[in-house]
Design a protein around this motif. Structure first.
Motif, short mmCIF file in Angstrom:
data_model
loop_
_atom_site.label_atom_id
_atom_site.label_comp_id
_atom_site.label_asym_id
_atom_site.label_seq_id
_atom_site.Cartn_x
_atom_site.Cartn_y
_atom_site.Cartn_z
N SER A 6 0.88 -1.16 0.00
CA SER A 6 0.00 0.00 0.00
C SER A 6 0.92 1.21 0.00
O SER A 6 1.78 1.34 0.88
N ALA A 8 1.18 5.49 -0.44
CA ALA A 8 0.43 6.75 -0.40
C ALA A 8 1.37 7.94 -0.48
O ALA A 8 2.27 8.07 0.36
N TYR A 26 -6.77 9.27 -3.27
CA TYR A 26 -5.53 8.81 -3.89
C TYR A 26 -5.79 8.17 -5.25
O TYR A 26 -4.93 7.48 -5.79
N VAL A 30 -2.94 6.19 -7.23
CA VAL A 30 -3.01 4.73 -7.21
C VAL A 30 -3.13 4.19 -8.63
O VAL A 30 -2.47 3.21 -8.99
N THR A 46 -5.10 -6.14 -7.48
CA THR A 46 -5.38 -4.95 -6.69
C THR A 46 -6.73 -5.11 -6.01
O THR A 46 -7.71 -5.49 -6.65
N MET A 49 -7.53 -2.18 -0.57
CA MET A 49 -6.52 -1.67 0.35
C MET A 49 -5.08 -1.93 -0.07
O MET A 49 -4.17 -1.22 0.35
N PHE A 50 -4.82 -3.00 -0.83
CA PHE A 50 -3.46 -3.40 -1.18
C PHE A 50 -3.39 -3.86 -2.62
O PHE A 50 -4.40 -4.27 -3.20
N THR A 51 -2.19 -3.86 -3.15
CA THR A 51 -1.90 -4.54 -4.41
C THR A 51 -0.87 -5.61 -4.09
O THR A 51 0.15 -5.34 -3.45
N SER A 52 -1.16 -6.84 -4.52
CA SER A 52 -0.24 -7.95 -4.32
C SER A 52 0.52 -8.19 -5.61
O SER A 52 -0.05 -8.10 -6.70
#
Length: 113
Positions: A6, A8, A26, A30, A46, A49-52
């Motif tokens: 994550s 920012a 964002y 993002v 994606t 909350m997160f991108t793996s």
């Protein structure tokens, strides 16, 4: 390895050509970072909350750095949250493999009840 990240940006944009996000948002930043991640060719996903990202250590970390660099265009300061699953025995496709194993366990537990 799988890295969940994550990122920012904060502060004023360091690149005057980017479209800044509204305060508290964002979306543009993002989107720009996810484009960089997708362009890497590594498996990625994606969520809200997160991108793996999945791959070998050096290639994943290079993509994380590139995404942070992209974030830096949207703010003069960048915050990175990174969680990694580092496995020596993984054959790849573990992002989906982990989900598949959990789904099978859910089905199996439902059938036994």
């Amino acid at each position: 390895m799988i890295a969940a990240i994550s990122i920012a940006p904060s502060g004023p944009a360091s690149d005057p050509t980017v479209t800044p996000d509204a305060p508290g948002s964002y979306t543009n930043a993002v989107a720009a970072m996810v484009k960089v991640i997708r362009a890497s060719g590594l498996p990625n996903e994606t969520s809200a909350m997160f991108t793996s990202i999945e791959g070998e250590w050096d290639e994943v970390m290079a993509v994380v750095k590139a995404a942070c660099d992209e974030a830096g265009r949207f703010g003069n300061r960048v915050s990175l949250v990174l969680k990694a699953d580092i496995r020596q025995d993984a054959a790849g496709n573990e992002m989906q493999g982990k989900v598949d194993r959990v789904e099978r366990a859910i089905v199996a537990s439902s059938e036994s009840n």
